[in-house]
Design an enzyme around this catalytic site. Sequence first.
Site, PDB file in Angstrom:
ATOM      1  N   GLU A 178       0.799  -1.230   0.000  1.00 40.27           N
ATOM      2  CA  GLU A 178       0.000   0.000   0.000  1.00 40.27           C
ATOM      3  C   GLU A 178       0.833   1.283   0.000  1.00 40.27           C
ATOM      4  O   GLU A 178       0.814   2.042   0.984  1.00 40.27           O
ATOM      5  CB  GLU A 178      -0.954   0.004   1.200  1.00 40.27           C
ATOM      6  CG  GLU A 178      -1.874  -1.194   1.259  1.00 40.27           C
ATOM      7  CD  GLU A 178      -2.929  -1.070   2.364  1.00 40.27           C
ATOM      8  OE1 GLU A 178      -2.830  -0.185   3.222  1.00 40.27           O
ATOM      9  OE2 GLU A 178      -3.880  -1.880   2.351  1.00 40.27           O
ATOM     10  N   GLU A 231      -5.423  -8.649   1.171  1.00 38.79           N
ATOM     11  CA  GLU A 231      -6.054  -8.288   2.451  1.00 38.79           C
ATOM     12  C   GLU A 231      -7.531  -8.019   2.239  1.00 38.79           C
ATOM     13  O   GLU A 231      -7.908  -7.339   1.283  1.00 38.79           O
ATOM     14  CB  GLU A 231      -5.451  -6.993   3.044  1.00 38.79           C
ATOM     15  CG  GLU A 231      -4.098  -7.140   3.665  1.00 38.79           C
ATOM     16  CD  GLU A 231      -3.573  -5.822   4.234  1.00 38.79           C
ATOM     17  OE1 GLU A 231      -4.385  -4.970   4.656  1.00 38.79           O
ATOM     18  OE2 GLU A 231      -2.342  -5.664   4.245  1.00 38.79           O
TER      19      GLU A 231
HETATM   20  C1  FCB Z   1      -4.339  -1.937   5.676  1.00 40.64           C
HETATM   21  C2  FCB Z   1      -2.954  -2.303   6.165  1.00 40.64           C
HETATM   22  C3  FCB Z   1      -2.943  -3.324   7.264  1.00 40.64           C
HETATM   23  C4  FCB Z   1      -4.095  -3.161   8.216  1.00 40.64           C
HETATM   24  C5  FCB Z   1      -5.406  -2.994   7.487  1.00 40.64           C
HETATM   25  C6  FCB Z   1      -6.598  -2.842   8.385  1.00 40.64           C
HETATM   26  O1  FCB Z   1      -4.309  -0.651   5.160  1.00 40.64           O
HETATM   27  O2  FCB Z   1      -2.192  -2.819   5.107  1.00 40.64           O
HETATM   28  O3  FCB Z   1      -1.694  -3.255   7.883  1.00 40.64           O
HETATM   29  O4  FCB Z   1      -3.843  -2.161   9.113  1.00 40.64           O
HETATM   30  O5  FCB Z   1      -5.339  -1.911   6.630  1.00 40.64           O
END
Ligand code: FCB
Length: 442
Positions: free
Chosen positions: A170, A352
């Site tokens: 990110e 994620e």
């Molecule tokens: C993302 C991050 C991760 C976590 C989630 C909720 O932006 O990559 O580390 O904090 O959000």
Amino acid sequence: MATLQLPSKSKMLDKSFTYGVATASFQIEGGKDHRLDCIWDTFCATEGKIADGSDGHEACDHYHRWLDDINLIESLGVDAYRLSISWPRVMTKNGQLNQDGVDFYLNILNELAKRNIKAYVTLYHWDLPQHLEDNGGWLNRQTAYEFAHYVDLITKAFDGKVYSYATLNEPFCSSYLGYEIGIHAPGLTGQDLGRKSAHHLLLAHGLAMQVLKRNTPQTQNGIVLNFTPGYPATDSEADKQAADYADQYFNQWYIKPILNKSYPDIIEQLPASSRPDIEQGDMEIIGGSIDFLGINFYTRAIYQADAENIYRELPAPAPRTDMGWEIYPKAFTELLVSLNERYDLPPVFITENGAAMPDTIENGVVNDDDRLGYYQQHLNAVHNAIEQGVDIQGYFAWSLMDNFEWAEGYRKRFGIVYVDYQTQQRTIKKSGHAYKQLISNR
Ligand code: FCB
């Protein structure tokens, strides 16, 4: 509901579809005495930056409990574990490997291999060594070369033990949250700083990809980007334009250079002082090929036209998670389909997805039906995108366990495993049991 289900013919029920859990070094490790300081240590030590005043000194104490945690991961039956490497743990200030830190990860990688769990390694999940920040951090072009150097050494040390490498996690968060609006480390502000740091992060990605191709061509090498799709508040042309601008600014800004070797058109609208310093050859380096694209998705945003700032984000409507983020799974499918239309995508992994919920533990049980519902809806959303032709090959739940949620501290719980921070006891939540079931039912 206590299970997670997918249509019986879903490609996500093939054994070739990868299921995993994800974590990040600073969020779980602790073990601060065994590494250099990073920008998040400094940020946490700054009054008022972290909601509960906490820090990463102990976190989930994974530094000492890593073997138990791997046993926990194994017990979930996942195919893969996505972890990140703490740059300040494996490198010394003068640019050499710190063997103790390297050994910490080698032990983890060896145990994963024994259990047939694929290691998905992220090389940078926001914990920049503080001494590099003292030299300008991501505002300093040299940091991109420092990153490539670290990647060169660490990938040689990990030779043969990793299944997949992601360069960055990110870069939007590192640059925008960290250098443009200052709610993440290092806490700087300014549009010029945000855009310049983003360019150096993307350059770091491109340089690191060259190293990965040379050192470890057999692994799947790529990057992890987050997306918060923008929707117009109304059907008006003005709101649509506002949403499109925000989408270019927050989302396309990171993917377009990588896949199409150019920044979005709105770069022309920025004041000259906010435009990044793009040197000759940079876009070629940034746009080198990747084996996969990691996509992180949590929510969408709604925008209205605004005379002063072009766009204005409206408050998130219900239903919302404990982060206050709207639960809107349809945006996930639409995002994946639209990226597939816009770009020539490599294979996609959902690196994620998950939700913070106000969990309670009673008699050793966490009945997180809200989180379970979130997972069910978002797994369906991924399934729908696959049905519409997007090549998605895996899904990672964020997160394996509750952990340090950055500026929110420990109050927001994203785990499918509950962590009692007093005792460091781990308890698999209902969502974790359901995830395990889904995986083993294949
Ligand atoms: C993302 C991050 C991760 C976590 C989630 C909720 O932006 O990559 O580390 O904090 O959000």
